[in-house]
Scaffold this motif. Structure first.
Motif, PDB file in Angstrom:
ATOM      1  N   ASN A 133       2.170  14.397 -11.140  1.00 31.13           N
ATOM      2  CA  ASN A 133       1.558  15.322 -10.193  1.00 31.13           C
ATOM      3  C   ASN A 133       1.732  16.784 -10.598  1.00 31.13           C
ATOM      4  O   ASN A 133       0.845  17.608 -10.357  1.00 31.13           O
ATOM      5  CB  ASN A 133       2.096  15.070  -8.783  1.00 31.13           C
ATOM      6  CG  ASN A 133       1.553  13.792  -8.195  1.00 31.13           C
ATOM      7  OD1 ASN A 133       0.357  13.526  -8.258  1.00 31.13           O
ATOM      8  ND2 ASN A 133       2.424  12.972  -7.643  1.00 31.13           N
ATOM      9  N   ILE A 187      -2.886   5.174  -1.313  1.00 33.17           N
ATOM     10  CA  ILE A 187      -4.250   5.495  -1.755  1.00 33.17           C
ATOM     11  C   ILE A 187      -5.015   6.213  -0.639  1.00 33.17           C
ATOM     12  O   ILE A 187      -5.975   6.934  -0.907  1.00 33.17           O
ATOM     13  CB  ILE A 187      -5.001   4.227  -2.228  1.00 33.17           C
ATOM     14  CG1 ILE A 187      -6.276   4.570  -2.987  1.00 33.17           C
ATOM     15  CG2 ILE A 187      -5.355   3.336  -1.065  1.00 33.17           C
ATOM     16  CD1 ILE A 187      -6.074   4.958  -4.396  1.00 33.17           C
ATOM     17  N   VAL A 217      -6.399   9.911  -0.609  1.00 32.71           N
ATOM     18  CA  VAL A 217      -7.670  10.453  -1.094  1.00 32.71           C
ATOM     19  C   VAL A 217      -8.412  11.181   0.019  1.00 32.71           C
ATOM     20  O   VAL A 217      -9.280  12.008  -0.252  1.00 32.71           O
ATOM     21  CB  VAL A 217      -8.584   9.367  -1.735  1.00 32.71           C
ATOM     22  CG1 VAL A 217      -7.905   8.722  -2.923  1.00 32.71           C
ATOM     23  CG2 VAL A 217      -9.035   8.340  -0.718  1.00 32.71           C
ATOM     24  N   PHE A 261      -7.045  14.062  -4.803  1.00 35.68           N
ATOM     25  CA  PHE A 261      -7.743  12.782  -4.976  1.00 35.68           C
ATOM     26  C   PHE A 261      -7.180  12.020  -6.177  1.00 35.68           C
ATOM     27  O   PHE A 261      -6.782  10.860  -6.068  1.00 35.68           O
ATOM     28  CB  PHE A 261      -9.248  13.029  -5.150  1.00 35.68           C
ATOM     29  CG  PHE A 261     -10.038  11.763  -5.353  1.00 35.68           C
ATOM     30  CD1 PHE A 261     -10.472  11.038  -4.258  1.00 35.68           C
ATOM     31  CD2 PHE A 261     -10.328  11.300  -6.622  1.00 35.68           C
ATOM     32  CE1 PHE A 261     -11.192   9.862  -4.431  1.00 35.68           C
ATOM     33  CE2 PHE A 261     -11.052  10.133  -6.814  1.00 35.68           C
ATOM     34  CZ  PHE A 261     -11.485   9.409  -5.709  1.00 35.68           C
ATOM     35  N   ILE A 262      -7.131  12.695  -7.320  1.00 35.75           N
ATOM     36  CA  ILE A 262      -6.633  12.051  -8.550  1.00 35.75           C
ATOM     37  C   ILE A 262      -5.170  11.660  -8.384  1.00 35.75           C
ATOM     38  O   ILE A 262      -4.745  10.581  -8.799  1.00 35.75           O
ATOM     39  CB  ILE A 262      -6.840  12.960  -9.773  1.00 35.75           C
ATOM     40  CG1 ILE A 262      -8.336  13.130 -10.050  1.00 35.75           C
ATOM     41  CG2 ILE A 262      -6.130  12.402 -11.001  1.00 35.75           C
ATOM     42  CD1 ILE A 262      -8.661  14.188 -11.090  1.00 35.75           C
ATOM     43  N   SER A 263      -4.390  12.518  -7.755  1.00 31.29           N
ATOM     44  CA  SER A 263      -2.974  12.253  -7.542  1.00 31.29           C
ATOM     45  C   SER A 263      -2.770  11.004  -6.684  1.00 31.29           C
ATOM     46  O   SER A 263      -1.918  10.164  -6.994  1.00 31.29           O
ATOM     47  CB  SER A 263      -2.322  13.455  -6.872  1.00 31.29           C
ATOM     48  OG  SER A 263      -0.998  13.172  -6.535  1.00 31.29           O
ATOM     49  N   ALA A 264      -3.537  10.862  -5.601  1.00 29.62           N
ATOM     50  CA  ALA A 264      -3.401   9.699  -4.721  1.00 29.62           C
ATOM     51  C   ALA A 264      -3.734   8.411  -5.458  1.00 29.62           C
ATOM     52  O   ALA A 264      -3.006   7.416  -5.367  1.00 29.62           O
ATOM     53  CB  ALA A 264      -4.294   9.858  -3.491  1.00 29.62           C
ATOM     54  N   VAL A 265      -4.821   8.430  -6.207  1.00 27.83           N
ATOM     55  CA  VAL A 265      -5.229   7.239  -6.954  1.00 27.83           C
ATOM     56  C   VAL A 265      -4.198   6.915  -8.042  1.00 27.83           C
ATOM     57  O   VAL A 265      -3.763   5.764  -8.177  1.00 27.83           O
ATOM     58  CB  VAL A 265      -6.638   7.425  -7.564  1.00 27.83           C
ATOM     59  CG1 VAL A 265      -6.985   6.281  -8.502  1.00 27.83           C
ATOM     60  CG2 VAL A 265      -7.678   7.551  -6.465  1.00 27.83           C
TER      61      VAL A 265
END
Length: 156
Positions: free
Chosen positions: A32, A106, A109, A47-51
């Protein structure tokens, strides 16, 4: 045919998850930090971090349990995950199913509220898991049953 040993108790399983959580958590934080440093959009970074974080947690547990039957934490606590046959490791699908709650993050996001909802979902799942482990004679939780009957056994 049953795995040799007693079902893993709540304390041993908690310590194993804690160790694994620290390992994966450190990697997640580093990931992160890198994402935040290379992106100028907090929305895209979130978004990318959650996924990526959900995939990291689920992937860690699914990979190690399906290939070795043990994560690093389980290895330290002398625990091993077995598939429904109680002889072999869970398959990748079974290991993913028994750990699917690790990916509830997830929900992050969804901007702002998603992280809160994902965190609450994981917390609720952990409480259900703990209650199931303590009340089931075979120490299987809801997600073990969802995976077809996987089981964690004390092997040492």
């Amino acid at each position: 045919m049953n795995a040799v040993g007693q079902p893993g108790n709540l304390t041993d399983r908690f310590v194993a998850r804690l160790v694994d959580g620290v390992i994966v958590g450190v990697v997640g934080v580093l990931l992160n930090i890198v994402l935040a440093a290379i992106s100028n959009s907090w929305l895209l970074t979130g978004f990318i971090s959650a996924v990526a974080t959900a995939a990291l947690y689920l992937g860690y547990f699914a990979y190690f349990e399906s290939t070795r039957g043990q994560t690093i934490g389980k290895q330290l606590m002398k625990l091993k995950a077995f598939g429904p046959d109680h002889v072999s490791n869970p398959t990748l699908e079974q290991a993913a199913r028994r750990n699917i709650y690790m990916a509830f993050g997830i929900a992050g996001v969804v901007p702002i509220i998603g992280g809160i909802l994902g965190g609450l979902a994981v917390l609720a799942a952990v409480i259900v898991v703990a209650v199931n482990i303590n009340s089931d004679p075979q120490r299987q939780h809801l997600f073990d049953k969802f995976a077809g009957g996987t089981q964690v056994i004390k092997v040492g």
